[in-house]
Write a protein that holds these residues in place. Structure first.
Motif, PDB file in Angstrom:
ATOM      1  N   GLY A  91       0.780  -1.229   0.000  1.00  0.00           N
ATOM      2  CA  GLY A  91       0.000   0.000   0.000  1.00  0.00           C
ATOM      3  C   GLY A  91       0.812   1.279   0.000  1.00  0.00           C
ATOM      4  O   GLY A  91       0.268   2.368   0.189  1.00  0.00           O
ATOM      5  N   ASP A  92       2.110   1.175  -0.240  1.00  0.00           N
ATOM      6  CA  ASP A  92       2.975   2.358  -0.241  1.00  0.00           C
ATOM      7  C   ASP A  92       2.943   3.111  -1.569  1.00  0.00           C
ATOM      8  O   ASP A  92       3.135   4.331  -1.596  1.00  0.00           O
ATOM      9  CB  ASP A  92       4.424   1.958   0.076  1.00  0.00           C
ATOM     10  CG  ASP A  92       4.556   1.297   1.439  1.00  0.00           C
ATOM     11  OD1 ASP A  92       3.894   1.775   2.379  1.00  0.00           O
ATOM     12  OD2 ASP A  92       5.301   0.307   1.555  1.00  0.00           O
ATOM     13  N   LEU A  93       2.712   2.381  -2.663  1.00  0.00           N
ATOM     14  CA  LEU A  93       2.697   2.979  -3.994  1.00  0.00           C
ATOM     15  C   LEU A  93       1.543   2.414  -4.798  1.00  0.00           C
ATOM     16  O   LEU A  93       0.981   1.364  -4.460  1.00  0.00           O
ATOM     17  CB  LEU A  93       4.015   2.707  -4.732  1.00  0.00           C
ATOM     18  CG  LEU A  93       5.295   3.358  -4.202  1.00  0.00           C
ATOM     19  CD1 LEU A  93       6.504   2.811  -4.946  1.00  0.00           C
ATOM     20  CD2 LEU A  93       5.238   4.871  -4.330  1.00  0.00           C
ATOM     21  N   ASN A  94       1.192   3.092  -5.886  1.00  0.00           N
ATOM     22  CA  ASN A  94       0.235   2.564  -6.848  1.00  0.00           C
ATOM     23  C   ASN A  94       0.978   1.781  -7.923  1.00  0.00           C
ATOM     24  O   ASN A  94       2.170   1.992  -8.158  1.00  0.00           O
ATOM     25  CB  ASN A  94      -0.554   3.699  -7.490  1.00  0.00           C
ATOM     26  CG  ASN A  94      -1.487   4.368  -6.497  1.00  0.00           C
ATOM     27  OD1 ASN A  94      -2.078   3.713  -5.644  1.00  0.00           O
ATOM     28  ND2 ASN A  94      -1.605   5.687  -6.594  1.00  0.00           N
ATOM     29  N   LEU A  95       0.230   0.904  -8.594  1.00  0.00           N
ATOM     30  CA  LEU A  95       0.843   0.061  -9.616  1.00  0.00           C
ATOM     31  C   LEU A  95       1.493   0.902 -10.716  1.00  0.00           C
ATOM     32  O   LEU A  95       2.565   0.572 -11.223  1.00  0.00           O
ATOM     33  CB  LEU A  95      -0.218  -0.867 -10.210  1.00  0.00           C
ATOM     34  CG  LEU A  95       0.280  -2.090 -10.979  1.00  0.00           C
ATOM     35  CD1 LEU A  95       1.107  -3.004 -10.093  1.00  0.00           C
ATOM     36  CD2 LEU A  95      -0.902  -2.862 -11.558  1.00  0.00           C
ATOM     37  N   LYS A  96       0.854   2.013 -11.071  1.00  0.00           N
ATOM     38  CA  LYS A  96       1.395   2.861 -12.142  1.00  0.00           C
ATOM     39  C   LYS A  96       2.743   3.455 -11.772  1.00  0.00           C
ATOM     40  O   LYS A  96       3.527   3.840 -12.655  1.00  0.00           O
ATOM     41  CB  LYS A  96       0.409   3.982 -12.462  1.00  0.00           C
ATOM     42  CG  LYS A  96       0.174   4.962 -11.324  1.00  0.00           C
ATOM     43  CD  LYS A  96      -0.824   6.050 -11.715  1.00  0.00           C
ATOM     44  CE  LYS A  96      -1.022   7.026 -10.557  1.00  0.00           C
ATOM     45  NZ  LYS A  96      -1.990   8.102 -10.912  1.00  0.00           N
ATOM     46  N   ASP A  97       3.045   3.516 -10.468  1.00  0.00           N
ATOM     47  CA  ASP A  97       4.304   4.103 -10.012  1.00  0.00           C
ATOM     48  C   ASP A  97       5.496   3.177 -10.221  1.00  0.00           C
ATOM     49  O   ASP A  97       6.645   3.622 -10.122  1.00  0.00           O
ATOM     50  CB  ASP A  97       4.218   4.469  -8.523  1.00  0.00           C
ATOM     51  CG  ASP A  97       3.144   5.499  -8.242  1.00  0.00           C
ATOM     52  OD1 ASP A  97       2.957   6.397  -9.090  1.00  0.00           O
ATOM     53  OD2 ASP A  97       2.486   5.406  -7.191  1.00  0.00           O
ATOM     54  N   ILE A  98       5.229   1.894 -10.476  1.00  0.00           N
ATOM     55  CA  ILE A  98       6.349   0.951 -10.628  1.00  0.00           C
ATOM     56  C   ILE A  98       6.432   0.368 -12.036  1.00  0.00           C
ATOM     57  O   ILE A  98       7.032  -0.682 -12.243  1.00  0.00           O
ATOM     58  CB  ILE A  98       6.274  -0.186  -9.583  1.00  0.00           C
ATOM     59  CG1 ILE A  98       5.022  -1.060  -9.796  1.00  0.00           C
ATOM     60  CG2 ILE A  98       6.293   0.371  -8.169  1.00  0.00           C
ATOM     61  CD1 ILE A  98       5.106  -2.389  -9.082  1.00  0.00           C
ATOM     62  N   GLU A 157      -6.369   0.902 -14.845  1.00  0.00           N
ATOM     63  CA  GLU A 157      -5.723   2.139 -15.279  1.00  0.00           C
ATOM     64  C   GLU A 157      -4.388   1.865 -15.953  1.00  0.00           C
ATOM     65  O   GLU A 157      -4.033   2.509 -16.942  1.00  0.00           O
ATOM     66  CB  GLU A 157      -5.512   3.064 -14.071  1.00  0.00           C
ATOM     67  CG  GLU A 157      -4.838   4.381 -14.434  1.00  0.00           C
ATOM     68  CD  GLU A 157      -4.568   5.251 -13.225  1.00  0.00           C
ATOM     69  OE1 GLU A 157      -4.004   6.346 -13.410  1.00  0.00           O
ATOM     70  OE2 GLU A 157      -4.896   4.847 -12.093  1.00  0.00           O
ATOM     71  N   VAL A 158      -3.640   0.892 -15.440  1.00  0.00           N
ATOM     72  CA  VAL A 158      -2.304   0.610 -15.958  1.00  0.00           C
ATOM     73  C   VAL A 158      -2.360  -0.187 -17.256  1.00  0.00           C
ATOM     74  O   VAL A 158      -1.659   0.115 -18.228  1.00  0.00           O
ATOM     75  CB  VAL A 158      -1.471  -0.161 -14.898  1.00  0.00           C
ATOM     76  CG1 VAL A 158      -0.122  -0.577 -15.487  1.00  0.00           C
ATOM     77  CG2 VAL A 158      -1.259   0.707 -13.670  1.00  0.00           C
ATOM     78  N   PHE A 159      -3.206  -1.217 -17.302  1.00  0.00           N
ATOM     79  CA  PHE A 159      -3.160  -2.179 -18.398  1.00  0.00           C
ATOM     80  C   PHE A 159      -3.898  -1.741 -19.657  1.00  0.00           C
ATOM     81  O   PHE A 159      -3.639  -2.257 -20.741  1.00  0.00           O
ATOM     82  CB  PHE A 159      -3.723  -3.524 -17.933  1.00  0.00           C
ATOM     83  CG  PHE A 159      -2.884  -4.224 -16.902  1.00  0.00           C
ATOM     84  CD1 PHE A 159      -1.584  -3.814 -16.641  1.00  0.00           C
ATOM     85  CD2 PHE A 159      -3.398  -5.286 -16.180  1.00  0.00           C
ATOM     86  CE1 PHE A 159      -0.812  -4.447 -15.678  1.00  0.00           C
ATOM     87  CE2 PHE A 159      -2.630  -5.937 -15.223  1.00  0.00           C
ATOM     88  CZ  PHE A 159      -1.346  -5.515 -14.969  1.00  0.00           C
ATOM     89  N   LYS A 160      -4.828  -0.795 -19.549  1.00  0.00           N
ATOM     90  CA  LYS A 160      -5.700  -0.490 -20.677  1.00  0.00           C
ATOM     91  C   LYS A 160      -4.972   0.062 -21.900  1.00  0.00           C
ATOM     92  O   LYS A 160      -5.502  -0.003 -23.015  1.00  0.00           O
ATOM     93  CB  LYS A 160      -6.794   0.484 -20.241  1.00  0.00           C
ATOM     94  CG  LYS A 160      -6.292   1.845 -19.791  1.00  0.00           C
ATOM     95  CD  LYS A 160      -7.451   2.709 -19.294  1.00  0.00           C
ATOM     96  CE  LYS A 160      -6.991   4.067 -18.812  1.00  0.00           C
ATOM     97  NZ  LYS A 160      -8.114   4.883 -18.287  1.00  0.00           N
TER      98      LYS A 160
END
Length: 263
Positions: free
Chosen positions: A63-70, A107-110
């Motif tokens: 829960g420290d970052l969002n998937l888009k951040d990595i 949001e990341v995969f689309k």
């Protein structure tokens, strides 16, 4: 978006190298590709690409970052979501961890055409989960009898646990195409006899090539390092097969996200 899980029953079959070079081949045909290092507790992709990511999937799960951040771009026009290294608790995702991923995946995969899961070797719960999650599955083996037996075991467990019926086969490190097709026929015979519900399609074979070792040591895809070698040509043919074959059952991102929390 097409999601493909790449797995092997046995380690040391060249699976991760295959994933990297397949991503490069697809990107060369103007496809937007994302590799998800699904060996969550023992990262490999970033090492083989010479990347040192500051953050990885562990920070998202915690829960420290969002998937888009990595999501890390590479110099080869495909992107990477890196796994962690030496984190035992990530080797078996629980329901809450899956929900955390689901909330951020759309949001990341689309924006991608292909999502490639590089699973760990073996038949762990994570391997089976990512095989179930993906719409298509590639099994990698070599001509070694143990590798062939483990490839069959992986498909057997995949069917028994999740009723996964469709697989592609890639035979790596072959002497020639005759050997690759022979191994496919061996596996097909056993499957038709003991797992008649399962369908196995031959995607292709890749010859043994010393360039692969050089590429791994150099942290450069062999498709880039040795583009004229036979292995690079065969890998490109496999990518073209995937591009031409678009399964009618594909439902895209919505079904993918639904499966994420039901598997």
């Amino acid at each position: 978006m097409r999601s493909i899980s790449i797995a092997s029953g046995k380690g040391g079959v060249g699976k991760t190298s295959f994933v990297i070079n397949l991503a490069l081949a697809l990107s060369q045909y103007s496809q937007k590709v994302l590799i998800f290092d699904a060996d969550l507790g023992l990262a490999n992709i970033d090492v083989m690409l010479g990347i040192s990511p500051k953050y990885d999937i562990r920070y998202v799960i915690n829960g420290d970052l969002n998937l888009k951040d990595i999501v890390y771009p590479t110099e080869y026009n495909f992107d990477l979501i890196p796994a962690s290294s030496g984190v035992v608790e990530l080797t078996n995702l629980n329901s809450n961890q899956k929900l955390i991923l689901k909330d951020q995946m759309e949001e990341v995969f689309k924006k991608y055409d292909y999502l490639l899961f590089d699973s760990s070797a073996g038949i762990s719960e994570n391997v089976l989960f990512f095989m179930y999650l993906a719409e298509e599955r590639i099994i990698i083996c070599t001509p070694e009898p143990t590798s062939i037996a483990d490839a069959y075991a992986l498909m057997k467990v995949g069917y028994k646990h999740h009723r996964i019926k469709d697989y592609y086969l890639v035979v790596n490190m072959i002497k020639n195409e005759i050997e690759g097709k022979r191994i496919y026929q061996q596996l097909l015979y056993v499957i038709e006899r003991f797992l008649p519900e399962v369908k196995l399609s031959y995607l292709g074979g890749l010859p043994f090539d010393e360039c692969v070792k050089t590429a791994v040591k150099s942290q450069i895809p062999y498709l880039k390092l040795c583009p004229e070698n036979e292995i690079s040509k065969k890998l490109t043919q496999i990518a073209l097969k995937l591009l031409k074959f678009n399964p009618q059952e594909t439902k895209g991102l919505e079904q993918f996200l639904e499966k994420l929390t039901t598997g």
